[in-house]
Enzyme design. Sequence first.
Site, PDB file in Angstrom:
ATOM      1  N   TYR A  46       0.853  -1.196   0.000  1.00  0.00           N
ATOM      2  CA  TYR A  46       0.000   0.000   0.000  1.00  0.00           C
ATOM      3  C   TYR A  46       0.882   1.237   0.000  1.00  0.00           C
ATOM      4  O   TYR A  46       1.831   1.320   0.776  1.00  0.00           O
ATOM      5  CB  TYR A  46      -0.909   0.020   1.240  1.00  0.00           C
ATOM      6  CG  TYR A  46      -2.366  -0.006   0.837  1.00  0.00           C
ATOM      7  CD1 TYR A  46      -2.936   1.079   0.190  1.00  0.00           C
ATOM      8  CD2 TYR A  46      -3.152  -1.139   1.049  1.00  0.00           C
ATOM      9  CE1 TYR A  46      -4.247   1.044  -0.233  1.00  0.00           C
ATOM     10  CE2 TYR A  46      -4.466  -1.183   0.633  1.00  0.00           C
ATOM     11  CZ  TYR A  46      -5.018  -0.080  -0.017  1.00  0.00           C
ATOM     12  OH  TYR A  46      -6.307  -0.116  -0.438  1.00  0.00           O
ATOM     13  N   GLU A  48      -0.404   4.825  -0.442  1.00  0.00           N
ATOM     14  CA  GLU A  48      -1.178   6.071  -0.602  1.00  0.00           C
ATOM     15  C   GLU A  48      -0.268   7.280  -0.429  1.00  0.00           C
ATOM     16  O   GLU A  48       0.556   7.317   0.499  1.00  0.00           O
ATOM     17  CB  GLU A  48      -2.304   6.130   0.429  1.00  0.00           C
ATOM     18  CG  GLU A  48      -3.479   5.250   0.054  1.00  0.00           C
ATOM     19  CD  GLU A  48      -4.535   5.187   1.132  1.00  0.00           C
ATOM     20  OE1 GLU A  48      -4.168   5.353   2.319  1.00  0.00           O
ATOM     21  OE2 GLU A  48      -5.699   4.971   0.804  1.00  0.00           O
ATOM     22  N   ASP A 196      -5.435  14.036 -25.244  1.00  0.00           N
ATOM     23  CA  ASP A 196      -5.516  12.633 -24.837  1.00  0.00           C
ATOM     24  C   ASP A 196      -4.860  11.828 -25.960  1.00  0.00           C
ATOM     25  O   ASP A 196      -5.467  11.568 -26.996  1.00  0.00           O
ATOM     26  CB  ASP A 196      -6.992  12.238 -24.663  1.00  0.00           C
ATOM     27  CG  ASP A 196      -7.161  10.766 -24.303  1.00  0.00           C
ATOM     28  OD1 ASP A 196      -6.171  10.008 -24.386  1.00  0.00           O
ATOM     29  OD2 ASP A 196      -8.288  10.371 -23.954  1.00  0.00           O
ATOM     30  N   THR A 222      -3.231   6.482 -22.093  1.00  0.00           N
ATOM     31  CA  THR A 222      -3.175   5.121 -21.585  1.00  0.00           C
ATOM     32  C   THR A 222      -1.790   4.591 -21.946  1.00  0.00           C
ATOM     33  O   THR A 222      -1.098   5.166 -22.798  1.00  0.00           O
ATOM     34  CB  THR A 222      -4.235   4.221 -22.246  1.00  0.00           C
ATOM     35  OG1 THR A 222      -4.101   4.320 -23.661  1.00  0.00           O
ATOM     36  CG2 THR A 222      -5.634   4.613 -21.835  1.00  0.00           C
ATOM     37  N   LYS A 225      -1.803   0.812 -25.344  1.00  0.00           N
ATOM     38  CA  LYS A 225      -2.163   0.713 -26.769  1.00  0.00           C
ATOM     39  C   LYS A 225      -0.856   0.684 -27.569  1.00  0.00           C
ATOM     40  O   LYS A 225      -0.097  -0.268 -27.421  1.00  0.00           O
ATOM     41  CB  LYS A 225      -3.103   1.859 -27.130  1.00  0.00           C
ATOM     42  CG  LYS A 225      -4.420   1.802 -26.319  1.00  0.00           C
ATOM     43  CD  LYS A 225      -5.355   2.915 -26.700  1.00  0.00           C
ATOM     44  CE  LYS A 225      -6.728   2.799 -26.118  1.00  0.00           C
ATOM     45  NZ  LYS A 225      -6.909   3.006 -24.707  1.00  0.00           N
ATOM     46  N   ARG A 231      -2.011  -2.176 -18.568  1.00  0.00           N
ATOM     47  CA  ARG A 231      -3.176  -1.282 -18.534  1.00  0.00           C
ATOM     48  C   ARG A 231      -2.973  -0.269 -17.415  1.00  0.00           C
ATOM     49  O   ARG A 231      -3.027  -0.600 -16.236  1.00  0.00           O
ATOM     50  CB  ARG A 231      -4.451  -2.075 -18.270  1.00  0.00           C
ATOM     51  CG  ARG A 231      -4.578  -3.320 -19.091  1.00  0.00           C
ATOM     52  CD  ARG A 231      -5.951  -3.903 -19.017  1.00  0.00           C
ATOM     53  NE  ARG A 231      -6.827  -3.108 -19.838  1.00  0.00           N
ATOM     54  CZ  ARG A 231      -6.924  -3.246 -21.153  1.00  0.00           C
ATOM     55  NH1 ARG A 231      -6.221  -4.147 -21.795  1.00  0.00           N
ATOM     56  NH2 ARG A 231      -7.729  -2.474 -21.832  1.00  0.00           N
TER      57      ARG A 231
HETATM   58  C1  LIG Z   1      -8.611   8.265 -26.464  1.00  0.00           C
HETATM   59  C2  LIG Z   1      -8.905   7.370 -25.288  1.00  0.00           C
HETATM   60  N1  LIG Z   1      -8.897   7.893 -24.046  1.00  0.00           N
HETATM   61  C3  LIG Z   1      -9.169   7.160 -22.959  1.00  0.00           C
HETATM   62  C4  LIG Z   1      -9.446   5.818 -23.060  1.00  0.00           C
HETATM   63  C5  LIG Z   1      -9.824   5.061 -21.820  1.00  0.00           C
HETATM   64  O1  LIG Z   1      -8.916   4.152 -21.430  1.00  0.00           O
HETATM   65  P1  LIG Z   1      -9.296   2.969 -20.391  1.00  0.00           P
HETATM   66  O2  LIG Z   1     -10.037   1.957 -21.193  1.00  0.00           O
HETATM   67  O3  LIG Z   1      -7.956   2.543 -19.930  1.00  0.00           O
HETATM   68  O4  LIG Z   1     -10.133   3.569 -19.322  1.00  0.00           O
HETATM   69  C6  LIG Z   1      -9.437   5.213 -24.329  1.00  0.00           C
HETATM   70  C7  LIG Z   1      -9.727   3.774 -24.445  1.00  0.00           C
HETATM   71  O5  LIG Z   1      -9.973   3.208 -25.427  1.00  0.00           O
HETATM   72  C8  LIG Z   1      -9.184   6.010 -25.471  1.00  0.00           C
HETATM   73  O6  LIG Z   1      -9.217   5.512 -26.703  1.00  0.00           O
END
Ligand SMILES: Cc1ncc(COP(=O)(O)O)c(C=O)c1O
Length: 397
Positions: A46, A48, A196, A222, A225, A231
Amino acid sequence: MKDTQIKKLINAEKKRQKSVINLIASENFVSRDVLEALGSELTNKYAEGYPGKRYYGGNAIIDEVESLCQNRALKLFKLKPVEWAVNVQALSGSPANVAVYLALVPIGGKIMGMSLDQGGHLTHGHKVSISGKMWQQIPYGVDAKTEVLNYDDIKAKAMAEKPAIIVAGFTAYPRQIDWKKFREIADTCGALLMVDMSHIAGLVAGGVYPTPFEYADIVTTTTHKTLRGPRSALIFSRKDRKSKTGELLDLDKKIDRAVFPGMQGGPHENAIAAVAVALGEAAGPTFKKYARQVVANAKILADELSRLGWKIISGGTDSHLILVDTWMNGTGISGKEASDRLERAGIIANKNAIPFDSRPPTDPSGIRLGTAAETTRGKKEKYFQKIAQKIDMVLRK
Ligand SMILES: Cc1ncc(COP(=O)(O)O)c(C=O)c1O
């Protein structure tokens, strides 16, 4: 493993993964080292808080793990630690995005994001997601004719709506994004710019897709990918961003507080270690070649499908991802039928809405294909040309 039921299922999934062609644009195959870190004793701890500021004892080594992950993340994207901070604790992409809004957008405030049916993500303000329940989405999309972003339209909307934050970077958009134009739009309407880059992070790291860091205030991603990690997620923020009146916005401090204690308790340090491993791999000599190959494979897949008569949204791709209109105004088959047929033929892809789709999201007009996973398996252009021919054979009415 003593648990034979789970062992059997893991083995079955391993076998499934080996036996199919994986064209899911958001998936990849991680290395043994990433798996080893994920399955390590770090899961027992843990932690935190943040490095040097933990709520429990025994975290000296964990602090080193987390700091190493942060350092590698900054280094991979060529960021100076005096200018940029990175939070590595968000459990995945969705909580990372929500943490940014929680930190920086007052509840009920406006998030300008691409709508889901045009290629945005649920967490860019869609009404079924917490991002659309706690905040108000100002949706934008692509141009009906060109199927690419129309920056003049986005600017006009941003000026009219004055959102608190603009989100650029998408889930199903194959083309390059002009980060500079988004910066200009954000500046003219006084919004923060959040990118993002979940889908394209590996391509940015590999130098085959323009980096958003020169222009963004916040970058989320993320790690599982194109970046080929476990993940998890990263949230980068500019430490030196000031308001119009010159006060430091403290984006990094606000985001840290939003992640913990705002959204989460203890971080998953085994996942953070696995992210660090993936970041190390992405900084290695072969990753650039990998990223180049991912894009080359996507281009050939798009070109060959197009040559065979399929409509590729926006006419092609600049990334790992392509969107195929399988419905073609009723002359073809629906996206669900297409992905079902492909699965029966050993090709895994996902049904996907196309811009201005006339069909419902449960059975839309297209499929989304990606090349990141099969490229990790060493596959090159010739293979993807053959895949296109196989897809064509399977989808013909
Ligand atoms: C552009 C984008 N942002 C955020 C996410 C969310 O990711 P997670 O599935 O890890 O919550 C995705 C997932 O496909 C995504 O394509």
